[in-house]
Design an enzyme around this catalytic site. Structure first.
Site, PDB file in Angstrom:
ATOM      1  N   GLU A   1       5.601  26.986   1.165  1.00  0.00           N
ATOM      2  CA  GLU A   1       6.914  27.680   0.462  1.00  0.00           C
ATOM      3  C   GLU A   1       7.985  28.012   1.585  1.00  0.00           C
ATOM      4  OE1 GLU A   1       7.777  28.078  -2.705  1.00  0.00           O
ATOM      5  OE2 GLU A   1       9.713  28.169  -1.731  1.00  0.00           O
TER       6      GLU A   1
ATOM      7  N   GLU B   1      13.913  35.216   1.650  1.00  0.00           N
ATOM      8  CA  GLU B   1      14.423  36.246   1.131  1.00  0.00           C
ATOM      9  C   GLU B   1      15.917  36.444   1.193  1.00  0.00           C
ATOM     10  OE1 GLU B   1      11.746  39.635   2.442  1.00  0.00           O
ATOM     11  OE2 GLU B   1       9.917  38.357   2.116  1.00  0.00           O
TER      12      GLU B   1
ATOM     13  N   ASN C   1       8.940  27.317  10.578  1.00  0.00           N
ATOM     14  CA  ASN C   1       9.358  28.747  10.814  1.00  0.00           C
ATOM     15  C   ASN C   1       9.337  28.867  12.499  1.00  0.00           C
ATOM     16  OD1 ASN C   1       9.654  29.558   8.415  1.00  0.00           O
ATOM     17  ND2 ASN C   1       7.833  30.815   8.521  1.00  0.00           N
TER      18      ASN C   1
ATOM     19  N   GLY D   1      12.893  39.454  12.237  1.00  0.00           N
ATOM     20  CA  GLY D   1      12.002  40.251  11.920  1.00  0.00           C
ATOM     21  C   GLY D   1      11.527  39.529  10.464  1.00  0.00           C
TER      22      GLY D   1
ATOM     23  N   CYS E   1       7.868  36.664   7.530  1.00  0.00           N
ATOM     24  CA  CYS E   1       7.296  35.407   8.058  1.00  0.00           C
ATOM     25  C   CYS E   1       7.286  35.138   9.530  1.00  0.00           C
ATOM     26  CB  CYS E   1       7.863  34.424   7.342  1.00  0.00           C
ATOM     27  SG  CYS E   1       7.825  34.507   5.456  1.00  0.00           S
TER      28      CYS E   1
ATOM     29  N   LYS F   1       4.762  37.070  11.804  1.00  0.00           N
ATOM     30  CA  LYS F   1       3.351  36.803  11.648  1.00  0.00           C
ATOM     31  C   LYS F   1       3.252  35.289  12.058  1.00  0.00           C
ATOM     32  CE  LYS F   1       2.953  36.103   6.905  1.00  0.00           C
ATOM     33  NZ  LYS F   1       2.483  34.671   7.025  1.00  0.00           N
TER      34      LYS F   1
ATOM     35  N   ARG G   1       9.780  44.624   6.579  1.00  0.00           N
ATOM     36  CA  ARG G   1       8.818  44.439   7.356  1.00  0.00           C
ATOM     37  C   ARG G   1       9.015  43.778   8.648  1.00  0.00           C
ATOM     38  NH1 ARG G   1       5.029  40.953   3.003  1.00  0.00           N
ATOM     39  NH2 ARG G   1       7.115  40.763   2.103  1.00  0.00           N
TER      40      ARG G   1
HETATM   41  P1  NAD Z   1       3.674  39.788  -0.377  1.00  0.00           P
HETATM   42  O1  NAD Z   1       2.459  40.629   0.313  1.00  0.00           O
HETATM   43  O2  NAD Z   1       4.844  40.331  -0.823  1.00  0.00           O
HETATM   44  O3  NAD Z   1       2.660  39.395  -1.907  1.00  0.00           O
HETATM   45  C1  NAD Z   1       1.453  39.001  -1.819  1.00  0.00           C
HETATM   46  C2  NAD Z   1       0.836  39.940  -3.207  1.00  0.00           C
HETATM   47  O4  NAD Z   1      -0.377  39.316  -3.488  1.00  0.00           O
HETATM   48  C3  NAD Z   1       0.515  41.198  -2.980  1.00  0.00           C
HETATM   49  O5  NAD Z   1       1.365  41.933  -3.913  1.00  0.00           O
HETATM   50  C4  NAD Z   1      -1.003  41.484  -3.135  1.00  0.00           C
HETATM   51  O6  NAD Z   1      -1.228  42.655  -3.777  1.00  0.00           O
HETATM   52  C5  NAD Z   1      -1.287  40.225  -3.983  1.00  0.00           C
HETATM   53  N1  NAD Z   1      -2.584  40.006  -3.940  1.00  0.00           N
HETATM   54  C6  NAD Z   1      -3.361  39.748  -2.956  1.00  0.00           C
HETATM   55  N2  NAD Z   1      -4.543  39.499  -3.530  1.00  0.00           N
HETATM   56  C7  NAD Z   1      -4.603  39.115  -4.763  1.00  0.00           C
HETATM   57  C8  NAD Z   1      -5.470  38.933  -5.675  1.00  0.00           C
HETATM   58  N3  NAD Z   1      -6.937  38.628  -5.163  1.00  0.00           N
HETATM   59  N4  NAD Z   1      -5.253  39.084  -6.927  1.00  0.00           N
HETATM   60  C9  NAD Z   1      -3.735  39.531  -7.051  1.00  0.00           C
HETATM   61  N5  NAD Z   1      -3.123  39.524  -6.459  1.00  0.00           N
HETATM   62  C10 NAD Z   1      -3.329  39.643  -5.066  1.00  0.00           C
HETATM   63  O7  NAD Z   1       3.575  38.419   0.197  1.00  0.00           O
HETATM   64  P2  NAD Z   1       4.848  37.259   0.257  1.00  0.00           P
HETATM   65  O8  NAD Z   1       5.935  37.793   1.022  1.00  0.00           O
HETATM   66  O9  NAD Z   1       5.042  36.993  -1.261  1.00  0.00           O
HETATM   67  O10 NAD Z   1       4.002  35.928   1.023  1.00  0.00           O
HETATM   68  C11 NAD Z   1       2.930  35.394   0.325  1.00  0.00           C
HETATM   69  C12 NAD Z   1       2.557  34.305   1.301  1.00  0.00           C
HETATM   70  O11 NAD Z   1       3.719  33.368   1.245  1.00  0.00           O
HETATM   71  C13 NAD Z   1       2.338  34.597   2.739  1.00  0.00           C
HETATM   72  O12 NAD Z   1       1.404  33.849   3.324  1.00  0.00           O
HETATM   73  C14 NAD Z   1       3.667  34.285   3.135  1.00  0.00           C
HETATM   74  O13 NAD Z   1       3.577  33.959   4.640  1.00  0.00           O
HETATM   75  C15 NAD Z   1       4.148  33.183   2.619  1.00  0.00           C
HETATM   76  N6  NAD Z   1       5.729  32.968   2.588  1.00  0.00           N
HETATM   77  C16 NAD Z   1       6.510  33.929   2.464  1.00  0.00           C
HETATM   78  C17 NAD Z   1       7.887  34.057   2.314  1.00  0.00           C
HETATM   79  C18 NAD Z   1       8.745  35.159   2.387  1.00  0.00           C
HETATM   80  O14 NAD Z   1       9.678  34.948   2.443  1.00  0.00           O
HETATM   81  N7  NAD Z   1       8.191  36.344   1.844  1.00  0.00           N
HETATM   82  C19 NAD Z   1       8.298  32.498   2.741  1.00  0.00           C
HETATM   83  C20 NAD Z   1       7.597  31.439   2.670  1.00  0.00           C
HETATM   84  C21 NAD Z   1       6.153  31.606   2.664  1.00  0.00           C
END
Ligand code: NAD
Length: 453
Positions: free
Chosen positions: A156, A160, A214, A276, A279, A282, A347
Site C-alpha cells: 500500500e 495519511e 519509503n 515521523g 511508516c 519503522k 506516532r
Molecule cells: P494500524 O496500527 O493503524 O492498524 C492496524 C490494525 O489492525 C489495528 O487496529 C489492530 O488492532 C488491527 N489488528 C491487528 N491484528 C488483528 C487481527 N488479528 N484481527 C483484527 N484486527 C487486527 O496500522 P496501519 O497504519 O493501518 O498500517 C497497517 C499496515 O500497512 C502496516 O504494515 C503499515 O506499515 C502499512 N502501511 C501503512 C500506511 C500508513 O500510512 N498508515 C501506509 C502504507 C502502508
C-alpha cells in the site's frame, strides 16, 4: 467481489472504503468492539479528510460493514486482505499481528471449499509472505498455497492526510503473486482502475518495492536535513534559497510549454525537523535490520536513520542559541504534535524528541495541535508533565519561546503581531520554515529556523 479486510486501522479501513466505492462487498474485521460499533455508525476511528462522509454512505448502502467475527466472514468471501500493523520491536519488525492473522485465516480456510485468495497488504520484509504467512496458513488450513488457495502481496502506498484520494486513485498497483492464478483473481478487485498500471511480480519483489519507495523518501528528507546542517554551520546561507535553486532544475521540475510542473517529490527535498509517522521510521529500521541479516555492505539507510534521530534536537539547539543555555523554568510552547499536517497521527512525531529533551533540562512545556487534542493524545504523552492547550493562544500565552514542529495551515497563517501580543518573549524556532523570515524579524521577533545560519 466479496472481500474481508483484517485490521481497521488507516490502511484497512481506507482500503475497505476504496474497494466498497467500486461496488465490492467489504467486511472489515477488527478487534476493538467500540471501534467496530463506531465504524458501523459511519464514523472512522481516526481523522482522515473525507472519510466519515464516504463511510456513512457505504454503510447505509450496505456495501461495507465492520465485525469482530473473522471465520464466518472469510467463509462467505472471495478474498482476504491482511492490513494489520507491523510495528518495530527494538530495531526489528514485529510480526506478531501478521502471525496471528495468518493463524486465524488458516483456521478459517480449513472449512472453506471454494478457491480463496489471501493478500498481504501490510508492509513486510522481503520473504515474509512466502516464509511466514504462507507457512502458517498452510499449517493451520492443511491446504497448499498456489493450489488450494491463492497468495498475493499488494503493498500500500497511501499517504495519511491524503489517504482516501490515494486509495481511490492509485498511481500504480503492485501485485506480487505466488502463481498467475492468484494474481489474476485478485486483480479483479481493481477492474475499474482501467488507466492505472498494474505491475505483476513475485512476492518478494512486491515486498521490496514498498521498502524501496519509503526508503527513497526518507533518504531525500535526511539528505535535505544534512544540507540544512551544513548551511547552518557554514554561515550566511538560507537553505530555503538553496532549495529554490535546486528545485528549478528541469530534471526536478520540468517545463512543458509555458508551464513549470512542481512534482510532489519536491516536498521531500526540503529541510525540516525530521520524518515521523507510522511508516518511514519503522520501515527504515526494519530495512536496516534486514541489511544486517543479509550481512551486506549497505550504509545509506543507516545514515538516513542516524540523521533523523538527531534532527529534532536541532530545534532545541536553535532555542538555546536564542534564549541561552539555561532553559530551566522557561515556558516553551510546542506547536504541532501530529507528524505532519492533516492527520491526527502522532506516532514517532519529532515533537516527542523535542519535548523529552526540553523536559530533561527543566523547561515547562505547553503543547497545541489542531487534531491531536486531549482525547486523542498518544500514550507517550500520558506520563509527561506537560500541558495540552485547547487553543494556540492558551499554548503561547506568557511563553519564553515557541517551537513550531508541524506545518499546519492554522500555524502558517499566524502573524508576528499575534505572537508578540501573547508571548513573554517573542522567540520563534521554525522547524518547518513556514513563517516569512524577513517579516517576522522586521516585526521584532527573534526568529530561528532550520537551515538558517
Ligand atoms: P494500524 O496500527 O493503524 O492498524 C492496524 C490494525 O489492525 C489495528 O487496529 C489492530 O488492532 C488491527 N489488528 C491487528 N491484528 C488483528 C487481527 N488479528 N484481527 C483484527 N484486527 C487486527 O496500522 P496501519 O497504519 O493501518 O498500517 C497497517 C499496515 O500497512 C502496516 O504494515 C503499515 O506499515 C502499512 N502501511 C501503512 C500506511 C500508513 O500510512 N498508515 C501506509 C502504507 C502502508
Amino acid at each position: 467481489m466479496k472481500i474481508v479486510i483484517i485490521g481497521t486501522g488507516y490502511v484497512g479501513l481506507v482500503t475497505g472504503v476504496s474497494f466498497a466505492v467500486n461496488n465490492h462487498l467489504v467486511i472489515c474485521v477488527g478487534r476493538n468492539n467500540e471501534k467496530i460499533k463506531r465504524i458501523n455508525q459511519g464514523y472512522s476511528p481516526f481523522f482522515e479528510p473525507g472519510l466519515d462522509e464516504l463511510l456513512a454512505k457505504l454503510i447505509k448502502n450496505k456495501l461495507l460493514k465492520a465485525t469482530n467475527e473473522l471465520e464466518g466472514s472469510i467463509k462467505e468471501s472471495d478474498v482476504t486482505v491482511i492490513a494489520v500493523g507491523t510495528p518495530t520491536v527494538g530495531n526489528n519488525i514485529d510480526l506478531s499481528q501478521i502471525n496471528q492473522a495468518a493463524m486465524q485465516i488458516g483456521g478459517a480456510l480449513k472449512k472453506v471449499r471454494k478457491y480463496h485468495v489471501v493478500v498481504i497488504k501490510s508492509t513486510v520484509i522481503p520473504g515474509t509472505s512466502e516464509n511466514v504467512v504462507k507457512q502458517i496458513i498452510e499449517k493451520y488450513s492443511g491446504k497448499k498455497a498456489g493450489k488450494d488457495f491463492g497468495l498475493c502481496m499488494n503493498p500500500e502506498f497511501l499517504r495519511e492526510g491524503n489517504a482516501l484520494e490515494d486509495a481511490l486513485n492509485p498511481d500504480r498497483i503492485v501485485i506480487g503473486q505466488i502463481d498467475a492464478r492468484s494474481g489474476k483473481e485478485f486483480a479483479k478487485i481493481y477492474a475499474s482502475h482501467k488507466n492505472t498500471p498494474i505491475i505483476f511480480t513475485n512476492l518478494k519483489t512486491a515486498e521490496m518495492t514498498k521498502y524501496a519507495s519509503n526508503a527513497l523518501f526518507a533518504t531525500l528528507i535526511s539528505f535535505s536535513n544534512e544540507i540544512a546542517r551544513i548551511s547552518e554551520a557554514a554561515g550566511s546561507i538560507d537553505v530555503l534559497d538553496v532549495w529554490k535553486g535546486v528545485h528549478l532544475d528541469r530534471r526536478l521540475s520540468p517545463v512543458y510549454g509555458e508551464t513549470r510542473i512542481k512534482p510532489g517529490i519536491l516536498n521531500y527535498i526540503l529541510s525540516g525537523c525530521g520524518y515521523g509517522g507510522s511508516c518511514f521510521p519503522k520501515d527504515t529500521k526494519a530495512l536496516a535490520h534486514f541489511i544486517d541479516e543479509l550481512g551486506i555492505d549497505a550504509e545509506v539507510i543507516k545514515s538516513v536513520i542516524a540523521v533523523n534521530a538527531t534532527q529534532p534536537l536541532r530545534l532545541v539547539a536553535l532555542l538555546k542559541n536564542a534564549i541561552g543555555e539555561n532553559l530551566k523554568g522557561k515556558k516553551i510552547a510546542i506547536l504541532g504534535l501530529a507528524f505532519k499536517p492533516n492527520t491526527d497521527d502522532s506516532r514517532e512525531s519529532p515533537a516527542f524528541a523535542v519535548i523529552k529533551s526540553l523536559l530533561s533540562v527543566g523547561a515547562e512545556i505547553t503543547c497545541h495541535d489542531p487534531a491531536v487534542y486531549k482525547e486523542k493524545a498518544p500514550e507517550i504523552l500520558f506520563d509527561l508533565p506537560i500541558i495540552l492547550a485547547k487553543t494556540i493562544e492558551e499554548a503561547i500565552v506568557d511563553a519564553d519561546g515557541v517551537i513550531l514542529v508541524t506545518a499546519w495551515k492554522e500555524y502558517a497563517n499566524l502573524t508576528p503581531g499575534f505572537f508578540k501580543k501573547h508571548m513573554r518573549h517573542p522567540i520563534i524556532i521554525d522547524g518547518r520554515r513556514i513563517f516569512a523570515k524577513k517579516t517576522f524579524i522586521k516585526a521584532g521577533i527573534t526568529y530561528r529556523g532550520i537551515g538558517l545560519s
